[in-house]
Design an enzyme around this catalytic site. Structure first.
Site, PDB file in Angstrom:
ATOM      1  N   CYS A 129     -13.290   1.539 -31.917  1.00 36.96           N
ATOM      2  CA  CYS A 129     -12.304   1.074 -32.905  1.00 36.96           C
ATOM      3  C   CYS A 129     -10.905   1.214 -32.330  1.00 36.96           C
ATOM      4  O   CYS A 129     -10.710   1.716 -31.218  1.00 36.96           O
ATOM      5  CB  CYS A 129     -12.422   1.886 -34.199  1.00 36.96           C
ATOM      6  SG  CYS A 129     -12.045   3.630 -33.990  1.00 36.96           S
ATOM      7  N   CYS A 150      -9.725   4.513 -31.048  1.00 36.32           N
ATOM      8  CA  CYS A 150     -10.188   4.872 -29.696  1.00 36.32           C
ATOM      9  C   CYS A 150      -9.212   4.352 -28.642  1.00 36.32           C
ATOM     10  O   CYS A 150      -8.763   5.093 -27.761  1.00 36.32           O
ATOM     11  CB  CYS A 150     -11.568   4.294 -29.425  1.00 36.32           C
ATOM     12  SG  CYS A 150     -12.867   4.917 -30.495  1.00 36.32           S
ATOM     13  N   CYS A 152     -22.046   5.128  13.579  1.00 35.63           N
ATOM     14  CA  CYS A 152     -21.662   3.880  12.895  1.00 35.63           C
ATOM     15  C   CYS A 152     -21.808   4.033  11.386  1.00 35.63           C
ATOM     16  O   CYS A 152     -20.873   3.735  10.627  1.00 35.63           O
ATOM     17  CB  CYS A 152     -22.541   2.724  13.368  1.00 35.63           C
ATOM     18  SG  CYS A 152     -22.445   2.358  15.126  1.00 35.63           S
ATOM     19  N   ASP A 199     -46.319  20.119 -20.657  1.00 34.28           N
ATOM     20  CA  ASP A 199     -46.467  19.809 -22.074  1.00 34.28           C
ATOM     21  C   ASP A 199     -47.964  19.621 -22.340  1.00 34.28           C
ATOM     22  O   ASP A 199     -48.707  19.187 -21.472  1.00 34.28           O
ATOM     23  CB  ASP A 199     -45.696  18.525 -22.400  1.00 34.28           C
ATOM     24  CG  ASP A 199     -45.811  18.143 -23.873  1.00 34.28           C
ATOM     25  OD1 ASP A 199     -45.467  18.982 -24.709  1.00 34.28           O
ATOM     26  OD2 ASP A 199     -46.277  17.025 -24.151  1.00 34.28           O
ATOM     27  N   ASP A 215     -44.585  13.570 -21.290  1.00 29.98           N
ATOM     28  CA  ASP A 215     -44.811  12.125 -21.410  1.00 29.98           C
ATOM     29  C   ASP A 215     -44.160  11.508 -22.633  1.00 29.98           C
ATOM     30  O   ASP A 215     -44.123  10.287 -22.769  1.00 29.98           O
ATOM     31  CB  ASP A 215     -46.313  11.828 -21.461  1.00 29.98           C
ATOM     32  CG  ASP A 215     -46.921  12.245 -22.802  1.00 29.98           C
ATOM     33  OD1 ASP A 215     -46.522  13.304 -23.337  1.00 29.98           O
ATOM     34  OD2 ASP A 215     -47.780  11.507 -23.313  1.00 29.98           O
TER      35      ASP A 215
END
Length: 795
Positions: A17, A20, A87, A496, A690
């Site tokens: 906006c 900002c 190089c 997990d 996952d």
């Protein structure tokens, strides 16, 4: 504002906006020597600043500090003309010094550069121009086939050069028999002007590339391998030419000729470069194999007719027909027919997977035994295979931290060698062999040609390329060289539970009852969308049980279901539900407790008010979990399990797979905190997950490992992706990391040792220049060959 004021346009991201844009403008204008205007609509900041008081980095940092972003673009370029690590280091150093460049990485092994730059200050043409000013050439990265064709052409040209150079060098090589062993050779070969005629084309036509490279390097106030070769061979050539001129008018003079030294050095170095180019081509074979998996054409249904079109012409939403034995052209969903598909190239699972309506299919997998129609959902660079190829390319093009030391040394190496060569010449002509110009020159030439930073520059990137390629072939994707390096440092790993240790899909583990009971049970559950119901229906289907439509179905939230099947009243649910309906299930209590203790969800079955059996459903453990966890422990890692399940269920699963430490009843937002807590204990932690809720933990872990069958969010947040769901790839990934780092250390050791030993040996006169040239040429070949050994290791 001073006379040195610069004007720039900076792209600002994150503004929503007018407040900002006003805030960004206000903050920038408070900086010393800065005047800024920020436009919300264009998301641009027009900035005038005094570079003597403020830099672009300061402006970018200020914008980021207040919560917004600076728009940058990233582009990849093919770079031509690099001959050694000096190089690539030079190009990278100069680009990184440019104000508009945020990050530049130049890779000698892949002959490419990845540049992140401020889009408002430069574009791709500017980047190319900057590289060209340094004496090299570049273009925006071409498609794979074009790049491969260019490299094949270069290799062919190099081969022709080597053959011509060798043909011209062989007669001069014969003259060395006279020098070394006193063996008589034909007088023609010893004639200085005959030697001159053979040596000159090699020196100035075949070897012209070294002069061009040296000129470009020196013009930019740096030095590379070409400088050393040009200096060394020129010294031998022109000293020989001087000796040849001394024979004019003095036939009795015996000239000391070293034409053979210059031409043999050039021939051997070119031969070494040819072998190096060929070997480097083999390091990218894994990527080529992946690219070859892609289908070239697709059968698209347009106007009710199937027409073959190039794969590039397929767009999202197209209907495609695929016959048995054909490759699935792009990612999509099945809209007609049923088949089984070999997805081993993605998942590593050799057994074909059954596909029915609305099932997802992956581009480049193989349709086995049914004709289907599918709708394209992802095409081009968005397909699963394209994502894998991009991940491998990014990893091969990135730099591991271990490479930084070699880069720093390479940046100063040639200059140091030239100084050592000058000192060698001075010491020999003034102290060792006073006034002996011949000995001083030959010793100096040996010093110049034995020193080469190529081996240092190739030591790390070639191993990274082969290591990441080996991983991709196995089903392990490292996002970058830094992740491949860090993986070997792990000493703790958190897994997990759901979808990682377990399949993430409930399955019936136990059923007590008759076939007619199973038919009634599955027919009743067919009306439910609950995952447990889906598991029961799938179980009955696998046993070829015919299901019956229910006449009446009701879900009883938290307790179970009831349904009327062919006049039979079926009730499925908890002991509480059975008690409420006055159905006696006391004799099933022991079985219920046993199932629940083992982490299973048990449901009682009643028909017409009488107990008829029990069905137990659980998220079953993956077949590879136990062996994978055993392998991780054998590697010295502490293995932990993280889950939101209750303690009893979690402990039951952990016991089965051999995990001692369990962190249970963890809320999704708490997973990252648990990873942090373990890191604070001084451990290098890998997190394996996952799901979407695993993403924060994957991102914060030292190494995040995503299961490839999981969500895109998890895969994006991770550093390593395991294609498919085989947990045994996790210990393999760690082993591959250890082997790659070991290989890099071997390369660096020998590259350092070679130069550390070779230069002093040459400086004291114990090394003939042509031997030094051969050693220098093959040092790079040995490094690349050692890296290629990774292709054959078993992980």
């Amino acid at each position: 504002m001073s006379e040195t004021t610069k004007h720039i346009t900076v792209g600002v991201t994150g503004m929503t906006c007018a407040a900002c844009s006003s805030r960004v403008e206000k903050v920038l204008n408070k900086m010393d020597g800065v005047e800024a205007q920020v436009n919300l609509t264009t998301e641009k900041a027009n900035v005038d600043y005094d570079p003597t008081s403020t830099s672009l980095d300061d402006i970018s940092a200020k914008i980021e500090k207040i919560g917004y972003g600076v728009q940058t673009e990233q582009a990849e370029f093919d770079v031509f003309g690099m001959t050694c690590a000096a190089c690539s280091t030079r190009i990278e150093k100069v680009l990184n010094k440019q104000e508009a460049v945020k990050q530049a990485s130049v890779n000698l092994a892949t002959e490419s550069a990845t540049i992140e730059y401020n889009a408002g200050l430069m574009d791709e043409a500017d980047v190319i121009g900057s590289i060209q000013k340094l004496g090299y050439d570049a273009k925006v990265k071409a498609d794979k086939e074009e790049t491969q064709s260019h490299k094949e052409k270069q290799l062919k040209q190099m081969k022709i050069k080597v053959i011509i150079s060798a043909i011209l060098s062989i007669p001069l090589l014969v003259t060395m028999l006279d020098h070394l062993f006193g063996i008589a050779v034909p007088n023609l070969l010893m004639n200085p002007w005959f030697q001159f005629a053979l040596a000159t084309p090699v020196q100035f036509i075949i070897g012209w590339q070294f002069y061009v490279g040296a000129y470009k390097s020196l013009r930019n106030r740096s030095a590379n391998m070409d400088v050393l070769i040009a200096l060394g061979t020129s010294a031998a050539y022109f000293y020989s030419l001087y000796e040849a001129f001394r024979t004019i008018g003095n036939p009795a003079y015996m000239p000391h000729l070293y034409f053979e030294t210059s031409v043999i050095i050039i021939t051997l170095i070119l031969f070494g470069k040819y072998l190096e180019m060929a070997a480097k081509g083999r390091t990218t074979q894994a990527l080529s194999k992946l690219l070859n998996l892609q289908a070239k054409q697709a059968r698209v249904i347009r106007n009710n007719e199937a027409v073959m079109v190039p794969i590039e012409d397929v767009v999202v939403g197209d209907r495609l027909a695929i016959k048995p034995g054909e490759k699935i052209p792009v990612d999509g969903i099945v809209i007609k027919g049923r088949t089984s598909i070999d997805e081993s190239m993605i998942t590593g699972e050799s057994i074909p997977i059954e596909k029915d309506l609305q099932a997802s299919v992956i581009g480049s997998t193989i349709n086995k035994n049914g004709t289907i129609e599918m709708e394209a959902t992802k095409v081009g660079k968005d397909t699963a295979l394209a994502s894998i190829v991009k991940a491998v390319e990014d990893a091969q093009g990135s730099k591991a931290p271990i490479q930084r030391l070699a880069d720093v040394i390479s940046g100063y190496f040639v200059q140091v060698v030239v100084v050592i060569a000058l000192l060698t010449f001075t010491v020999w002509i003034t102290l060792v062999s006073l006034g002996d110009l011949e000995s001083a020159i030959i010793t100096t030439v040996a010093v110049l040609v034995i020193a080469c930073p190529c081996a240092l520059g190739l030591a790390t990137p070639t191993s990274i390329m082969v290591g990441t390629g080996k991983g991709a072939e196995t089903g392990i994707l490292f996002k970058g060289g830094e992740h491949l390096e860090r993986t070997h440092q792990l000493n703790a790993i958190i897994l997990d539970k759901t979808g990682t240790i377990t399949k993430g899909k409930p399955e019936v583990t136990d059923f007590t009852g008759y076939d007619d009971t199973l038919q009634l049970l599955a027919s009743a559950e067919k009306g439910s969308e609950h995952p447990l119901a889906e598991a029961i229906v799938a179980y009955a289907t696998d046993k070829d049980i015919d299901l019956i439509d229910s006449d009446d179905f009701h879900a009883i939230p938290g307790h179970g279901i009831q349904a009327l099947i062919s006049g039979e009243q079926v009730l499925v649910g908890t002991r509480k539900l059975m008690n409420e309906r006055n159905i006696d299930v006391t004799h099933a209590e022991n079985a219920l407790v046993d199932y629940e203790t083992n982490g299973k969800t048990a449901m009682l079955i009643a028909v017409n008010g009488e107990y008829r059996g029990i069905v137990a459903v659980a998220d079953t453990i993956k077949e590879t979990a136990v062996e994978a966890i055993k392998a991780l422990k054998a590697q010295g890692l502490e293995v932990m399990m993280l889950t939101g399940d209750n303690e009893r269920t979690a402990q039951a699963i952990a016991k089965k797979v051999g995990i001692d430490r369990v962190i249970a009843q963890v809320l999704p937002e708490e997973k990252a905190d648990n990873v942090k807590e373990i890191q604070l204990q001084g451990k290098k932690v890998a997190m394996v997950g996952d799901g979407v809720n695993d993403a924060p933990a994957l991102a914060i872990a030292d190494i995040g490992i995503a299961i490839g069958t999981g969500t895109e969010v998890a895969i994006e947040a991770a550093d390593v992706t395991i294609l498919g769901g085989d947990l045994q790839l996790i210990p393999k990934a760690i082993k591959l990391s250890k082997l790659t780092i070991k290989n890099i250390r071997q390369n660096l050791f020998w590259a350092f040792a070679y130069n550390s030993a070779g230069i002093p040996i040459a400086a004291v006169g114990l090394l003939a220049p042509w031997v030094a040239g051969a050693a220098m040429a093959f040092s790079s070949v040995s490094v690349v060959s050692n890296a290629l050994r990774l292709k054959r290791v078993k992980i």
